[in-house]
Motif scaffolding. Structure first.
Motif, PDB file in Angstrom:
ATOM      1  N   ALA A   1       0.967  -1.225  -0.154  1.00 48.42           N
ATOM      2  CA  ALA A   1      -0.050  -0.112  -0.100  1.00 48.42           C
ATOM      3  C   ALA A   1       0.727   1.184   0.135  1.00 48.42           C
ATOM      4  N   ARG A   2       0.589   2.070  -0.880  1.00 48.31           N
ATOM      5  CA  ARG A   2       1.539   3.304  -0.877  1.00 48.31           C
ATOM      6  C   ARG A   2       1.205   4.375   0.232  1.00 48.31           C
ATOM      7  N   ILE A   3       1.335   4.056   1.268  1.00 49.14           N
ATOM      8  CA  ILE A   3       1.733   4.965   2.515  1.00 49.14           C
ATOM      9  C   ILE A   3       2.555   4.426   3.396  1.00 49.14           C
ATOM     10  N   SER A   4       3.323   5.274   4.106  1.00 42.36           N
ATOM     11  CA  SER A   4       4.197   4.781   5.089  1.00 42.36           C
ATOM     12  C   SER A   4       3.574   4.286   6.220  1.00 42.36           C
ATOM     13  N   ALA A   5       4.177   2.984   6.744  1.00 39.97           N
ATOM     14  CA  ALA A   5       3.545   2.320   7.912  1.00 39.97           C
ATOM     15  C   ALA A   5       3.421   3.143   9.280  1.00 39.97           C
ATOM     16  N   GLN A   6       4.340   4.273   9.435  1.00 37.34           N
ATOM     17  CA  GLN A   6       3.967   4.914  10.553  1.00 37.34           C
ATOM     18  C   GLN A   6       2.712   5.892  10.226  1.00 37.34           C
ATOM     19  N   LYS A   7       2.357   6.349   9.329  1.00 40.02           N
ATOM     20  CA  LYS A   7       1.267   7.199   9.036  1.00 40.02           C
ATOM     21  C   LYS A   7      -0.012   6.252   8.999  1.00 40.02           C
ATOM     22  N   ALA A   8       0.188   5.068   8.792  1.00 43.54           N
ATOM     23  CA  ALA A   8      -1.033   4.277   8.536  1.00 43.54           C
ATOM     24  C   ALA A   8      -1.350   3.512   9.938  1.00 43.54           C
TER      25      ALA A   8
ATOM     26  N   ILE B   1      -5.431  -6.026  13.751  1.00 45.84           N
ATOM     27  CA  ILE B   1      -5.008  -5.220  12.698  1.00 45.84           C
ATOM     28  C   ILE B   1      -3.554  -4.749  13.117  1.00 45.84           C
ATOM     29  N   TYR B   2      -2.643  -5.121  12.230  1.00 45.61           N
ATOM     30  CA  TYR B   2      -1.260  -4.559  12.542  1.00 45.61           C
ATOM     31  C   TYR B   2      -0.702  -4.185  10.980  1.00 45.61           C
ATOM     32  N   ILE B   3       0.309  -3.207  10.970  1.00 43.37           N
ATOM     33  CA  ILE B   3       0.978  -2.739   9.736  1.00 43.37           C
ATOM     34  C   ILE B   3       2.351  -2.932   9.868  1.00 43.37           C
ATOM     35  N   GLY B   4       2.748  -3.385   8.857  1.00 44.38           N
ATOM     36  CA  GLY B   4       4.245  -3.578   8.705  1.00 44.38           C
ATOM     37  C   GLY B   4       4.735  -2.782   7.583  1.00 44.38           C
ATOM     38  N   GLU B   5       6.136  -2.646   7.519  1.00 47.53           N
ATOM     39  CA  GLU B   5       6.855  -1.889   6.287  1.00 47.53           C
ATOM     40  C   GLU B   5       6.871  -2.907   5.409  1.00 47.53           C
ATOM     41  N   GLY B   6       6.563  -2.358   4.144  1.00 47.76           N
ATOM     42  CA  GLY B   6       6.691  -2.961   2.854  1.00 47.76           C
ATOM     43  C   GLY B   6       7.957  -2.461   2.269  1.00 47.76           C
ATOM     44  N   MET B   7       8.332  -2.867   0.888  1.00 47.01           N
ATOM     45  CA  MET B   7       9.277  -2.525   0.154  1.00 47.01           C
ATOM     46  C   MET B   7       9.328  -0.886   0.152  1.00 47.01           C
ATOM     47  N   THR B   8      10.610  -0.472  -0.136  1.00 44.08           N
ATOM     48  CA  THR B   8      10.733   1.074  -0.111  1.00 44.08           C
ATOM     49  C   THR B   8      11.309   1.294  -1.504  1.00 44.08           C
ATOM     50  N   MET B   9      10.575   1.978  -2.420  1.00 44.60           N
ATOM     51  CA  MET B   9      11.219   2.354  -3.593  1.00 44.60           C
ATOM     52  C   MET B   9      12.380   3.519  -3.614  1.00 44.60           C
TER      53      MET B   9
ATOM     54  N   ARG C   1      14.468   6.589  -5.204  1.00 41.34           N
ATOM     55  CA  ARG C   1      14.550   7.538  -6.031  1.00 41.34           C
ATOM     56  C   ARG C   1      15.409   8.646  -5.915  1.00 41.34           C
ATOM     57  N   PHE C   2      15.916   9.221  -6.850  1.00 41.73           N
ATOM     58  CA  PHE C   2      16.840  10.501  -6.705  1.00 41.73           C
ATOM     59  C   PHE C   2      16.424  11.775  -7.133  1.00 41.73           C
ATOM     60  N   SER C   3      16.401  12.812  -6.742  1.00 44.33           N
ATOM     61  CA  SER C   3      16.133  14.119  -6.966  1.00 44.33           C
ATOM     62  C   SER C   3      17.269  14.819  -7.324  1.00 44.33           C
ATOM     63  N   ALA C   4      17.518  15.696  -8.437  1.00 47.19           N
ATOM     64  CA  ALA C   4      18.236  16.431  -8.872  1.00 47.19           C
ATOM     65  C   ALA C   4      18.794  17.848  -7.876  1.00 47.19           C
ATOM     66  N   ARG C   5      20.019  17.921  -7.605  1.00 47.21           N
ATOM     67  CA  ARG C   5      20.415  19.170  -6.506  1.00 47.21           C
ATOM     68  C   ARG C   5      21.274  19.848  -7.398  1.00 47.21           C
ATOM     69  N   ALA C   6      21.940  20.837  -6.672  1.00 49.75           N
ATOM     70  CA  ALA C   6      22.833  21.873  -7.424  1.00 49.75           C
ATOM     71  C   ALA C   6      24.158  21.116  -7.408  1.00 49.75           C
ATOM     72  N   LYS C   7      24.878  21.638  -8.303  1.00 55.49           N
ATOM     73  CA  LYS C   7      26.360  21.231  -8.458  1.00 55.49           C
ATOM     74  C   LYS C   7      26.258  19.587  -8.908  1.00 55.49           C
TER      75      LYS C   7
ATOM     76  N   LYS D   1      10.342   6.327  -1.094  1.00 55.95           N
ATOM     77  CA  LYS D   1       8.700   6.239  -1.435  1.00 55.95           C
ATOM     78  C   LYS D   1       8.488   4.842  -0.615  1.00 55.95           C
ATOM     79  N   ARG D   2       7.806   5.208   0.836  1.00 56.31           N
ATOM     80  CA  ARG D   2       7.947   3.792   1.464  1.00 56.31           C
ATOM     81  C   ARG D   2       6.476   3.069   1.295  1.00 56.31           C
ATOM     82  N   THR D   3       6.141   1.774   1.409  1.00 56.31           N
ATOM     83  CA  THR D   3       4.798   1.193   1.382  1.00 56.31           C
ATOM     84  C   THR D   3       4.721   0.474   2.694  1.00 56.31           C
ATOM     85  N   SER D   4       3.393  -0.202   2.738  1.00 61.13           N
ATOM     86  CA  SER D   4       3.220  -0.842   4.042  1.00 61.13           C
ATOM     87  C   SER D   4       2.457  -2.082   3.788  1.00 61.13           C
ATOM     88  N   ASN D   5       2.549  -3.129   4.420  1.00 59.28           N
ATOM     89  CA  ASN D   5       1.739  -4.274   4.251  1.00 59.28           C
ATOM     90  C   ASN D   5       0.657  -4.248   5.604  1.00 59.28           C
TER      91      ASN D   5
END
Length: 111
Positions: free
Chosen positions: A10-17, A74-82, A84-90, A98-102
């Motif tokens: 699920a495309r939401i972090s486990a901490q928020k869920a 009901i319990y929520i565990g951490e799923g895979m983490t995608m 990614r890179f964001s371009a910065r200066a220099k 991008k965290r997911t949860s089970n």
């Protein structure tokens, strides 16, 4: 009679869920649906769909009485983490996680 429903990646972090899961843990199914439908969080709609699936599983596969169901677990565990890179200066780059949860939900009849 107990029935389960699982949602993986699920495309939401486990901490928020987990904040939303704590609201409905141990509650009667009707009360949990009411709480989730009025909670203004992204995880609330995800857990509500999963709860409806667990109720349907209990009714159709197990022949359970819907009026007697409550959220046993009901319990929520951490799923895979995608990653990614964001371009910065220099020519540098920052990592973006991008965290997911089970999510696992079990309903059971209260006697």
């Amino acid at each position: 009679m107990q029935s389960t429903a699982k949602l993986r990646a699920a495309r939401i972090s486990a901490q928020k869920a987990r904040l939303v899961a704590d609201l409905v843990r141990g509650k009667h199914v009707e009360e949990a649906i009411e709480v989730l439908s009025f909670t203004n969080k992204k995880a609330a709609s995800i857990i509500l769909k999963l709860l409806n699936a667990a109720i349907a599983n209990a009714e159709n596969n197990r022949g359970a009485n819907i009026d007697e169901l409550y959220i046993a677990e009901i319990y929520i565990g951490e799923g895979m983490t995608m990653k990614r890179f964001s371009a910065r200066a220099k020519g540098r780059g920052n990592r973006i996680f991008k965290r997911t949860s089970n999510i696992f939900l079990r309903v059971q009849e209260r006697y």
